[in-house]
Design a protein around this motif. Structure first.
Motif, PDB file in Angstrom:
ATOM      1  N   HIS A   9       2.285   5.994 -17.305  1.00  0.00           N
ATOM      2  CA  HIS A   9       2.014   5.462 -15.963  1.00  0.00           C
ATOM      3  C   HIS A   9       2.773   4.154 -15.756  1.00  0.00           C
ATOM      4  O   HIS A   9       3.395   3.934 -14.723  1.00  0.00           O
ATOM      5  CB  HIS A   9       0.515   5.256 -15.758  1.00  0.00           C
ATOM      6  CG  HIS A   9       0.184   4.609 -14.445  1.00  0.00           C
ATOM      7  ND1 HIS A   9       0.290   5.281 -13.251  1.00  0.00           N
ATOM      8  CD2 HIS A   9      -0.207   3.354 -14.140  1.00  0.00           C
ATOM      9  CE1 HIS A   9      -0.035   4.472 -12.258  1.00  0.00           C
ATOM     10  NE2 HIS A   9      -0.341   3.299 -12.777  1.00  0.00           N
ATOM     11  N   THR A  10       2.741   3.292 -16.762  1.00  0.00           N
ATOM     12  CA  THR A  10       3.438   2.009 -16.681  1.00  0.00           C
ATOM     13  C   THR A  10       4.939   2.220 -16.576  1.00  0.00           C
ATOM     14  O   THR A  10       5.615   1.555 -15.790  1.00  0.00           O
ATOM     15  CB  THR A  10       3.104   1.143 -17.912  1.00  0.00           C
ATOM     16  OG1 THR A  10       1.685   1.008 -18.005  1.00  0.00           O
ATOM     17  CG2 THR A  10       3.734  -0.232 -17.801  1.00  0.00           C
ATOM     18  N   LEU A  14       7.392   1.127 -13.444  1.00  0.00           N
ATOM     19  CA  LEU A  14       8.612   0.346 -13.631  1.00  0.00           C
ATOM     20  C   LEU A  14       9.809   1.062 -13.011  1.00  0.00           C
ATOM     21  O   LEU A  14      10.628   0.451 -12.318  1.00  0.00           O
ATOM     22  CB  LEU A  14       8.863   0.088 -15.118  1.00  0.00           C
ATOM     23  CG  LEU A  14      10.176  -0.620 -15.456  1.00  0.00           C
ATOM     24  CD1 LEU A  14      10.208  -2.014 -14.851  1.00  0.00           C
ATOM     25  CD2 LEU A  14      10.362  -0.670 -16.965  1.00  0.00           C
ATOM     26  N   GLN A  15       9.907   2.379 -13.220  1.00  0.00           N
ATOM     27  CA  GLN A  15      11.019   3.143 -12.661  1.00  0.00           C
ATOM     28  C   GLN A  15      11.007   3.090 -11.135  1.00  0.00           C
ATOM     29  O   GLN A  15      12.048   2.931 -10.504  1.00  0.00           O
ATOM     30  CB  GLN A  15      10.964   4.588 -13.137  1.00  0.00           C
ATOM     31  CG  GLN A  15      12.121   5.416 -12.617  1.00  0.00           C
ATOM     32  CD  GLN A  15      12.073   6.857 -13.090  1.00  0.00           C
ATOM     33  OE1 GLN A  15      11.152   7.274 -13.774  1.00  0.00           O
ATOM     34  NE2 GLN A  15      13.083   7.615 -12.722  1.00  0.00           N
ATOM     35  N   ARG A  16       9.831   3.212 -10.520  1.00  0.00           N
ATOM     36  CA  ARG A  16       9.749   3.134  -9.054  1.00  0.00           C
ATOM     37  C   ARG A  16      10.195   1.769  -8.546  1.00  0.00           C
ATOM     38  O   ARG A  16      10.888   1.679  -7.528  1.00  0.00           O
ATOM     39  CB  ARG A  16       8.322   3.440  -8.598  1.00  0.00           C
ATOM     40  CG  ARG A  16       7.973   4.910  -8.654  1.00  0.00           C
ATOM     41  CD  ARG A  16       6.629   5.195  -8.008  1.00  0.00           C
ATOM     42  NE  ARG A  16       5.526   4.545  -8.698  1.00  0.00           N
ATOM     43  CZ  ARG A  16       4.911   5.046  -9.783  1.00  0.00           C
ATOM     44  NH1 ARG A  16       5.286   6.197 -10.278  1.00  0.00           N
ATOM     45  NH2 ARG A  16       3.906   4.395 -10.348  1.00  0.00           N
ATOM     46  N   PHE A  22      17.220  -0.870  -5.904  1.00  0.00           N
ATOM     47  CA  PHE A  22      18.574  -0.378  -5.704  1.00  0.00           C
ATOM     48  C   PHE A  22      18.693   0.661  -4.592  1.00  0.00           C
ATOM     49  O   PHE A  22      19.741   1.245  -4.411  1.00  0.00           O
ATOM     50  CB  PHE A  22      19.124   0.197  -7.008  1.00  0.00           C
ATOM     51  CG  PHE A  22      19.338  -0.857  -8.059  1.00  0.00           C
ATOM     52  CD1 PHE A  22      20.417  -1.715  -7.983  1.00  0.00           C
ATOM     53  CD2 PHE A  22      18.432  -1.014  -9.089  1.00  0.00           C
ATOM     54  CE1 PHE A  22      20.608  -2.702  -8.928  1.00  0.00           C
ATOM     55  CE2 PHE A  22      18.606  -1.992 -10.050  1.00  0.00           C
ATOM     56  CZ  PHE A  22      19.694  -2.847  -9.965  1.00  0.00           C
ATOM     57  N   ASP A  23      17.638   0.874  -3.852  1.00  0.00           N
ATOM     58  CA  ASP A  23      17.649   1.880  -2.788  1.00  0.00           C
ATOM     59  C   ASP A  23      18.464   1.373  -1.608  1.00  0.00           C
ATOM     60  O   ASP A  23      18.108   0.392  -0.974  1.00  0.00           O
ATOM     61  CB  ASP A  23      16.223   2.198  -2.344  1.00  0.00           C
ATOM     62  CG  ASP A  23      16.155   3.320  -1.323  1.00  0.00           C
ATOM     63  OD1 ASP A  23      17.188   3.992  -1.113  1.00  0.00           O
ATOM     64  OD2 ASP A  23      15.081   3.527  -0.757  1.00  0.00           O
ATOM     65  N   THR A  24      19.576   2.050  -1.318  1.00  0.00           N
ATOM     66  CA  THR A  24      20.415   1.687  -0.176  1.00  0.00           C
ATOM     67  C   THR A  24      20.377   2.758   0.897  1.00  0.00           C
ATOM     68  O   THR A  24      21.148   2.731   1.839  1.00  0.00           O
ATOM     69  CB  THR A  24      21.879   1.475  -0.619  1.00  0.00           C
ATOM     70  OG1 THR A  24      22.350   2.684  -1.224  1.00  0.00           O
ATOM     71  CG2 THR A  24      22.001   0.314  -1.584  1.00  0.00           C
ATOM     72  N   HIS A  29      11.209   4.357   2.313  1.00  0.00           N
ATOM     73  CA  HIS A  29       9.866   4.866   2.066  1.00  0.00           C
ATOM     74  C   HIS A  29       8.953   3.739   1.619  1.00  0.00           C
ATOM     75  O   HIS A  29       9.388   2.707   1.152  1.00  0.00           O
ATOM     76  CB  HIS A  29       9.868   6.007   1.058  1.00  0.00           C
ATOM     77  CG  HIS A  29      10.698   5.738  -0.157  1.00  0.00           C
ATOM     78  ND1 HIS A  29      10.250   4.994  -1.211  1.00  0.00           N
ATOM     79  CD2 HIS A  29      11.952   6.117  -0.458  1.00  0.00           C
ATOM     80  CE1 HIS A  29      11.183   4.918  -2.125  1.00  0.00           C
ATOM     81  NE2 HIS A  29      12.230   5.582  -1.697  1.00  0.00           N
ATOM     82  N   ALA A  30       7.650   3.942   1.751  1.00  0.00           N
ATOM     83  CA  ALA A  30       6.658   2.914   1.429  1.00  0.00           C
ATOM     84  C   ALA A  30       5.894   3.323   0.182  1.00  0.00           C
ATOM     85  O   ALA A  30       4.759   3.741   0.247  1.00  0.00           O
ATOM     86  CB  ALA A  30       5.721   2.728   2.616  1.00  0.00           C
ATOM     87  N   ASP A  31       6.520   3.205  -0.997  1.00  0.00           N
ATOM     88  CA  ASP A  31       5.894   3.637  -2.244  1.00  0.00           C
ATOM     89  C   ASP A  31       4.585   2.926  -2.535  1.00  0.00           C
ATOM     90  O   ASP A  31       3.634   3.529  -2.995  1.00  0.00           O
ATOM     91  CB  ASP A  31       6.836   3.416  -3.427  1.00  0.00           C
ATOM     92  CG  ASP A  31       7.897   4.481  -3.528  1.00  0.00           C
ATOM     93  OD1 ASP A  31       7.649   5.616  -3.063  1.00  0.00           O
ATOM     94  OD2 ASP A  31       8.974   4.198  -4.060  1.00  0.00           O
TER      95      ASP A  31
END
Length: 146
Positions: A9-10, A14-16, A22-24, A29-31
């Motif tokens: 889960h951790t 971290l990945q999200r 880096f999302d261009t 989206h609203a994670d």
């Protein structure tokens, strides 16, 4: 009740966070809000063509009738529910193979989309959303003379 450390889960959190940095993509989206209000968040792929966006959402075990899609003020919302999966209990240990419960995913669409022509189709556990762009907002190449 003791809460156990869940390294996967951790790691996923971290990945999200790194992906968000880096999302261009023009489709945002609203994670954070999605995670707070749902039991699970489906994985998605977002593709942009010259005339449309296509979103593929992995929703295995979710029927089309259990998916609600709304578009309000450029916010596209996918939500629904997946029934409990098979679980196994032996000697006090419990194993659950898949996450179940409610899911939620939100996307902020650019103003260039044609909201009246959005379509959705679910097949083999994958939801496909086609979001056309307005004709007047499409990029046009202008040739320089001289």
């Amino acid at each position: 009740m003791t809460k156990y450390y869940e390294p996967l889960h951790t790691l996923g959190q971290l990945q999200r966070e790194v992906n968000r940095l880096f999302d261009t993509s023009p489709v945002r989206h609203a994670d954070e809000a999605d995670l707070a209000t749902s039991d699970w968040v489906p994985a998605v792929d977002i593709k942009e063509d010259t005339d449309r966006f296509i979103i593929y959402a992995d929703l295995p075990g979710v029927e089309g009738k259990d998916i609600e899609i709304t578009l309000d003020n450029s916010i596209l919302t996918l939500k629904g529910h997946r029934e409990s999966s098979k679980s196994e209990e032996r000697q006090g240990y419990k194993r659950v193979e898949r996450v179940s419960g409610t899911f939620l995913r939100r996307f902020t669409l650019p103003s260039s989309v044609d909201a009246a022509k959005v379509s959705a189709r679910s097949q083999s556990g994958v939801l496909e959303l086609v979001i056309p762009k307005n004709q007047q907002s499409q990029t046009r190449k202008i040739t320089v003379e001289g």
